[in-house]
Design an enzyme around this catalytic site. Structure first.
Site, PDB file in Angstrom:
ATOM      1  N   LYS A 179       0.822  -1.132  -0.057  1.00  0.00           N
ATOM      2  CA  LYS A 179       0.171  -0.159   0.118  1.00  0.00           C
ATOM      3  C   LYS A 179       0.946   1.247   0.024  1.00  0.00           C
ATOM      4  O   LYS A 179       2.260   1.189   0.483  1.00  0.00           O
ATOM      5  CB  LYS A 179      -0.902  -0.037   1.343  1.00  0.00           C
ATOM      6  CG  LYS A 179      -2.072  -1.067   1.142  1.00  0.00           C
ATOM      7  CD  LYS A 179      -2.975  -0.956   0.114  1.00  0.00           C
ATOM      8  CE  LYS A 179      -3.990  -2.212   0.173  1.00  0.00           C
ATOM      9  NZ  LYS A 179      -3.249  -3.307  -0.525  1.00  0.00           N
ATOM     10  N   ASP A 180       0.384   2.345  -0.485  1.00  0.00           N
ATOM     11  CA  ASP A 180       1.074   3.808  -0.608  1.00  0.00           C
ATOM     12  C   ASP A 180       1.347   3.963   0.788  1.00  0.00           C
ATOM     13  O   ASP A 180       0.916   3.718   1.725  1.00  0.00           O
ATOM     14  CB  ASP A 180       0.206   4.692  -1.101  1.00  0.00           C
ATOM     15  CG  ASP A 180      -0.416   4.472  -2.629  1.00  0.00           C
ATOM     16  OD1 ASP A 180       0.207   5.144  -3.573  1.00  0.00           O
ATOM     17  OD2 ASP A 180      -1.124   3.466  -2.897  1.00  0.00           O
ATOM     18  N   LYS A 181       2.610   4.909   0.663  1.00  0.00           N
ATOM     19  CA  LYS A 181       3.196   5.465   2.009  1.00  0.00           C
ATOM     20  C   LYS A 181       2.230   6.761   2.265  1.00  0.00           C
ATOM     21  O   LYS A 181       1.616   6.863   3.316  1.00  0.00           O
ATOM     22  CB  LYS A 181       4.651   5.938   1.821  1.00  0.00           C
ATOM     23  CG  LYS A 181       5.121   6.526   3.143  1.00  0.00           C
ATOM     24  CD  LYS A 181       6.614   7.011   2.626  1.00  0.00           C
ATOM     25  CE  LYS A 181       7.098   7.925   3.725  1.00  0.00           C
ATOM     26  NZ  LYS A 181       8.226   8.204   3.871  1.00  0.00           N
TER      27      LYS A 181
END
Length: 717
Positions: A356-358
């Site tokens: 998942k995105d940061k």
């Protein structure tokens, strides 16, 4: 059936004249990739803050993982997965980039017999010989195949077996190892194991392998080799004996008077299968070495079988705890590292369905082994101090696999809205037009720019290409190339490139840069030779080593998709590849891929959303039109004409997969939030000025929200 005939789908290694028609911008950047829609679009800013970009995983049952789970109901549907490797290998942080199609190849060929705990064919008795019961096993395997395969696939399997037998019976000695037949993707593990065994019992001269739950049949080259030493009847019996794995059973070859010939048979069996069986020559009733009744008897090694049982027992006793992880503005592997330290395990004890995105607020499923639910709950307050939270904590039966999800739900706010062009059309109309177009026509399913290290001087695909070209030293130097910043990390990297002094660089590299320090420690130990750099890459886990290869393959796929649309537009043409399964994800077998014919092109049989393109690998089919030529040209351009996407030095195998050119967002909703009337918004009429656009939508697994937004907005994200 797929063959390695010249010009066929597996002929990419051959030399191809570069006079073929290919795009002038081979090697194009992400911003130059084509669109599928022709609307004007609009400008805006995403990820202004983590709360502007919320990602919620959708599990295999279609449920958002941030919702409370009924634990009593969940117990009857524990996570199913392939057994994880029992050997513990330390894993480190890897960078914040998606890794949707991890390719840990599941091999169930001859050597894989020792790993299978499924004994579906029970016709063998505890006797000195199994020769008398082979026909019973064969009957059972035929019945089993009928229950597992449809009639068409059974016919293809029979024809494939007949073709292989025909080749072996001809004067031709060699058979192309790439000859293979896919039996399709079997989701149920027990059915998959049963199919492997049933095929090998009915056709011992065939081997089966598995990758991503697909069962593939190939020629059994060890069978062919054994037939040079013993009769075909004996070879058939031996391989059926191997596959049945009946404890305490034996297999005896026909009597052999030649000591030299018996020695050759012993040597072959011990070389190929010594980890499974042991062999011994037993004389007949005369008890002399020259006895014409002297024969070789084979039996399973007790040690190997005992080890297999012990490992399986240990796996079943392992504790697995599932939970939902919420994190904010935090790299996933930083989160895992923190949890590992607090729980007293290592990062490789965590499994997940996707990265998942940061710069977002994300919710995702995770499983940690060797940790009880109570132990995880006991550190909840410490976790919250790290911009994280854990909930839905419960016991489950096994780890998660990459790709074990249905998709992701996104809630996004786009700020600083502007018109792309100054004309009479209002910004509101441009936004509504863009949303409706993408809902109706979809978006080009590119891999997102974050996959390649957006904004970095050296992108991940460049490292992947160096690895594929076996340029290990170059790959290390690319990984340690500094950015144009004067912080301690980049100072350390700059020092290394100038001196190649791994020990000195370690003293400069900050402690929190775990990946760089692990690599430097290995280089200090093994040196900056090609072999030393190979060893250094093993300081990274398998998932990170193979990620760089995937990044290169993903970049080529992006370019191929853009070229396909440039060459043919939205029309499906002869030589295109079509996925015959509307519900297939990214990992589906070649048996579901169909090559469009000239008649089908004329009849407009298929639609553009059914077209797929291969992601580079050793086990994919390529289009038979300009796009296939383009792939060959790219491999030639990048010096990969002879690349087979198998890298034994790094223990990496890349079978490849297929990816749909177009995807559609689901459950799209949006809201235009009105701005302060005293604030002028550029390009908008004062009566419908907007300050931001709030959107929510669902995407299938392996799709990128940033790519969907790029298609809507018609600009870089």
């Amino acid at each position: 059936m797929r063959t390695a005939s010249p010009g066929g789908p597996f002929a990419l290694g051959s030399e191809v004249p570069l006079s073929m028609e290919e795009p002038a911008d081979v090697g194009i950047g992400f911003s130059s990739l084509r669109f599928i829609n022709d609307h004007v679009g609009f400008q805006g800013t995403i990820k202004t803050s983590p709360s502007d970009f919320i990602v919620i995983e959708i599990d295999e049952h279609g449920q958002l993982v941030n919702k409370a789970i009924d634990e009593s109901a969940y117990e009857t549907n524990k996570i199913q997965s392939e057994p994880s490797d029992s050997v513990k290998k330390p894993k480190l942080h890897v960078q914040d980039v998606p890794l949707e199609h991890e390719s840990n190849e599941e091999v169930t060929s001859l050597i894989g017999y020792v790993d299978s705990d499924q004994n579906h064919l029970s016709g063998l008795e505890n006797e000195d010989s199994i020769n008398g019961v082979i026909s019973k096993c064969e009957e059972e395997s035929i019945d089993l195949l009928s229950s597992l395969l449809d009639e068409k696939t059974q016919m293809l399997l029979d024809q494939f077996a007949c073709d292989i037998k025909g080749m072996w019976n001809s004067e031709t000695e060699s058979i192309a190892p790439s000859l293979e037949l896919s039996l399709g993707r079997i989701l149920d593990k027990e059915q998959r194991a049963a199919l492997h065994s049933a095929v090998r019992q009915k056709f011992p001269f065939l081997a089966t392998v598995g990758s991503n739950r697909e069962v593939v049949v190939k020629p059994n080259l060890e069978y062919k080799e054994l037939c040079h030493l013993v009769s075909e009847e004996e070879a058939l019996g031996f391989f059926k004996y191997l596959d049945a794995k009946k404890e305490n059973s034996k297999f005896t070859f026909k009597p052999d008077t030649s000591k030299d010939h018996r020695k050759a048979v012993h040597h072959f069996l011990n070389k190929r299968f010594g980890n499974l069986v042991e062999t011994k020559s037993f004389p007949g009733q005369n008890h002399s070495s020259g006895d014409p009744n002297t024969a070789i008897t084979v039996r399973f090694r007790e040690k190997a079988h005992g080890k297999r049982s012990r490992l399986e027992c240990e796996r079943r006793k392992t504790v697995y705890t599932a939970f939902t992880l919420q994190k904010e503005n935090l790299e996933m592997f930083e989160a895992i590292s923190f949890l590992a330290v607090k729980l007293g395990v290592i990062p490789s004890d965590f499994s997940y369905a996707g990265l998942k995105d940061k710069k977002a607020i994300t919710y995702q499923s995770m499983v940690v082994r060797k940790v009880t639910p109570g132990r995880l709950k006991s550190i909840e307050q410490e976790i919250k101090k790290k911009r994280m939270n854990v909930f839905n904590i419960r016991s489950v039966g096994d780890s998660l696999r990459l790709g074990q999800l249905k998709g992701n739900h996104f809630e996004i706010i786009i700020r600083n809205l502007k018109n792309q062009v100054n004309d009479s059309t209002s910004l509101r109309e441009r936004i509504l037009e863009a949303i409706e177009n993408v809902k109706k026509k979809g978006f080009v399913n590119y891999y997102g720019p974050q996959r390649f290290g957006k904004g970095k001087k050296i992108q991940t695909d460049q490292i992947g290409l160096a690895l594929l070209r076996n340029e290990m030293v170059k790959a290390i130097k690319l990984f340690l190339t500094p950015e144009d910043m004067d912080d301690p990390v980049n100072k350390a990297k700059k020092y290394f490139l100038q001196t190649e002094d791994a020990k000195g660089t370690l003293s400069l590299m900050p402690e929190f840069r775990v990946r760089e320090r692990a690599l430097l420690e290995s280089l200090h130990r093994f040196g900056m030779t090609e072999e030393g750099c190979v060893q250094a890459w093993f300081s990274f886990p398998h998932s990170m080593r193979i990620f760089y290869i995937h990044a290169y393959s993903s970049k080529i796929w992006n370019e191929a998709a853009s070229y396909r649309l440039e060459a043919y537009g939205a029309k499906v043409v002869k030589g295109d590849l079509i996925c015959l399964d509307e519900d297939a994800g990214e990992h589906f077998p070649s048996s579901k891929v169909h090559l469009v014919t000239e008649e089908e092109e004329s009849a407009n049989t298929y639609a553009i959303h059914q077209v797929v393109l291969p992601v580079l690998g050793y086990n994919v089919q390529y289009p038979e039109n300009k796009v296939g030529q383009w792939y060959r040209g790219v491999l030639s351009r990048d010096g990969l004409q002879s690349c087979r996407f198998r890298m034994p030095a790094l223990k990496l195998n890349v079978p490849g997969c297929y990816r749909h050119i177009l995807k559609h967002p689901h459950n799209v909703s949006h809201q235009l939030v009105l701005a302060d009337p005293e604030v002028e918004v550029e390009g908008s009429h004062t009566d419908d000025a907007t300050s931001c656009l709030s959107m929510s939508f669902d995407l299938d697994a392996s799709c990128y929200a940033t790519v969907c937004l790029r298609e809507m907005m018609k600009g870089d994200i």
